[in-house]
Design an enzyme around this catalytic site. Structure first.
Site, short mmCIF file in Angstrom:
data_model
loop_
_atom_site.label_atom_id
_atom_site.label_comp_id
_atom_site.label_asym_id
_atom_site.label_seq_id
_atom_site.Cartn_x
_atom_site.Cartn_y
_atom_site.Cartn_z
N SER A 2 -31.79 -81.65 -56.03
CA SER A 2 -31.33 -82.82 -56.33
C SER A 2 -31.47 -84.86 -55.45
O SER A 2 -32.64 -84.26 -55.46
CB SER A 2 -29.78 -82.63 -55.31
OG SER A 2 -28.77 -83.39 -55.41
N ASP A 22 -25.23 -78.16 -65.01
CA ASP A 22 -25.36 -79.22 -64.06
C ASP A 22 -24.57 -79.98 -64.48
O ASP A 22 -24.93 -80.77 -65.26
CB ASP A 22 -26.76 -79.20 -63.24
CG ASP A 22 -27.10 -80.25 -61.92
OD1 ASP A 22 -26.09 -80.62 -62.09
OD2 ASP A 22 -27.62 -80.16 -61.38
N HIS A 61 -24.69 -77.38 -60.42
CA HIS A 61 -25.65 -78.15 -59.58
C HIS A 61 -25.99 -77.35 -58.56
O HIS A 61 -27.08 -76.78 -58.27
CB HIS A 61 -25.16 -79.50 -59.50
CG HIS A 61 -25.63 -80.47 -58.46
ND1 HIS A 61 -27.47 -81.03 -58.68
CD2 HIS A 61 -26.72 -80.76 -57.17
CE1 HIS A 61 -27.37 -81.38 -57.83
NE2 HIS A 61 -27.06 -81.63 -56.66
#
Lengths: 347, 347
Positions: free
Chosen positions: B140, B294, B323
């Site tokens: 991320s 995601d 995600h």
């Protein structure tokens, strides 16, 4: 909403209301002096065989449906008698804002999809004396009402075209709605619905959270908000999203949100929570029309429905407008939907 | 977070800080007595050739990275010297909460991706005297720092494996973050960051909005929150999402959020906003690893990057965890990521 549309000017046509009296709801509460707002387009023919029912969507007013109605369109008032009916809670039908004390504001009861459609059925059958509906069509929560109509009154509904919706609100869709609700109710002016000043900060947040869900990732990448009259992303977030919801009342928004979160065409005495049974009960020729990149009514959910339904076809609205492919904001998607409806009506 | 993981117990290993002194930031402001928090695993070998750098993610603490470190895993402390470095603003490195007046709370400056990585580089080169990094890896925002490292120091970074991230924050990702920010700041206790009591209502809303984005639609449909110890959807929304963010400070959250919204490896004096140039500058053997579903770092964005990069391969983490496939919450995805890293390190 500031945008280019194919919207016609029906401003001078009056919005009417149908008095429902005291109605007992699924939640066991009673709504007194209840009413449904609606508007009609075109003329009902002698055999009453040209009826199209077109319920409103979440927070939509009647005028927000009009982009899909017009001369030479599928929903042509020269051919059909089109009835746009309003959701309970949308501010025009009975809602927290127009219900007198002591049943106003937060005290306004929970309304189900079933409650909405059963009352709409009274308008159609008792007032208009209509026994047959050619087509029920609707976007989003309008699509949910469409499924509900077709399974509750299978012999009355000939065709349906729900677009960007589903027969049952999915858990992820529920969570998305939990998010916008939480954003609104974080405003201390909200005061559990007993606000004296509108919780405008919360409503703005509501719109800003909604923004990410309404359109797809590539819509934002390609900056397609430019095509509907906005000068920057911030302009779009404020001028489209915040503005749209600031024109709505917070209690009304949460009334309709509750209906949506609990949207399920089978949670009623007819189907007892059996969603397969409810879907199978639909006799209407059905075109189920998801948008390719819809983030909260994803295509996958409609694919599952069509497998269960007996007379349904899946037609995907292609492109990057996400859920708002069904919002009448761009001529390509509008033409696509209109063409599908034309074929369905002609069939 | 309450969940089953392969997390090791590194609680007794100390978190250290590296003093940066007064640092001038890209925003032109100065952060005085700044510091970076970090923790190391394993031993630096004599040739300093066994270094893995593993930056933290949005709102993550050091311990939140540890699920990917362990004996016989790719990130094996018996082989490698693994350094987990904290984002500025995460509460352990310099942050609104640990910076004394007058630079605390809302006065804490805006921090860029570039600011973070340039200061991490000082820790690596000035303190550890490391000249070569075997692998930079991160999830991320950790992935974003990974790209930033590889383009700023191409001759220093041998391999990279950013997962569930991108070199530039997409407009849709920006909008998602506007949503969570709006939800937090709708709380009147927020008071533009000068709160005396934490804006807990806003933080809860922040978590509840985030919930819809973190995991995919089918994750919720399949009720996979059951597999990580929650008894109901509401339990998951409160016990996972609200709880996680209630343990964070609102100003810290918004500091890191600003960094994320403005995440772009090219907005610095080296690349002058030319993202293609920045991506092409990366010499490291790269595996770019998005998660299949995601919702805010979608696969499509990584596909575009890999086309531009000269030495990159796309490997998609399959499945429905969205995600959070990269969050170390389920053993299947953890094993997948670990196997990819093993191959990359062995290559």
């Amino acid at each position: 909403m500031k945008h280019k549309t194919t919207k016609k000017n029906y401003k001078n046509t009056p919005i009417k209301t149908y008095k429902l009296g005291s109605i007992k709801l699924q939640c066991e509460e009673t709504l007194h002096n209840a009413f449904i707002a609606y508007k009609t387009y075109g003329k009902l023919n002698k055999t009453k065989s040209n009826v199209i029912l077109y319920p409103t969507w979440y927070s939509g007013f009647i005028s927000d449906n009009e982009w899909l109605i017009g001369n030479n369109m599928a929903l042509d008032p020269n051919k059909y008698f089109i009835i746009v009916v309003c959701l309970l809670g949308n501010g025009l039908s009975s809602s927290p804002t127009n219900t007198p004390e002591p049943f106003n504001k937060s005290k306004f009861p929970n309304i189900t999809l079933y409650d909405n459609v059963v009352q709409q059925h009274r308008l159609i059958t008792n007032y208009f004396k209509i026994k047959h509906i050619k087509l029920v069509v609707g976007w989003s929560m309008g699509a949910q009402q469409t499924y509900q109509w077709a399974c509750l009154y299978p012999d009355m509904v000939e065709k349906i075209a729900p677009f960007c919706g589903s027969a049952k609100t999915s858990p992820h869709n529920f969570v998305f709605l939990e998010g916008v609700k939480a954003a609104l109710t974080a405003d201390c002016n909200w005061n559990d619905g007993w606000y004296t000043e509108p919780p405008t900060k919360g409503i703005r947040s509501f719109g800003r959270v909604y923004a990410g869900w309404g359109f797809s990732q590539p819509f934002y990448k390609e900056e397609l908000w430019k095509t509907i009259g906005y000068n920057s992303l911030e302009d779009f977030l404020t001028g489209f999203w915040e503005k749209f919801f600031l024109q709505r009342d917070a209690n009304n928004l949460l009334t309709m949100l509750w209906s949506w979160q609990h949207g399920d065409i089978s949670t009623n005495p007819i189907f007892n929570g059996n969603i397969e049974k409810a879907l199978k009960a639909i006799k209407a020729k059905s075109i189920i029309m998801p948008a390719e990149l819809d983030l909260y009514f994803p295509v996958a959910d409609n694919i599952d429905e069509v497998k269960i339904m007996t007379n349904a076809e899946l037609v995907i609205i292609p492109g990057v407008w996400g859920h708002f492919a069904g919002g009448g904001l761009n001529s390509v998607d509008t033409k696509f939907i209109d063409n599908v409806l034309k074929k369905l009506l002609e069939y």
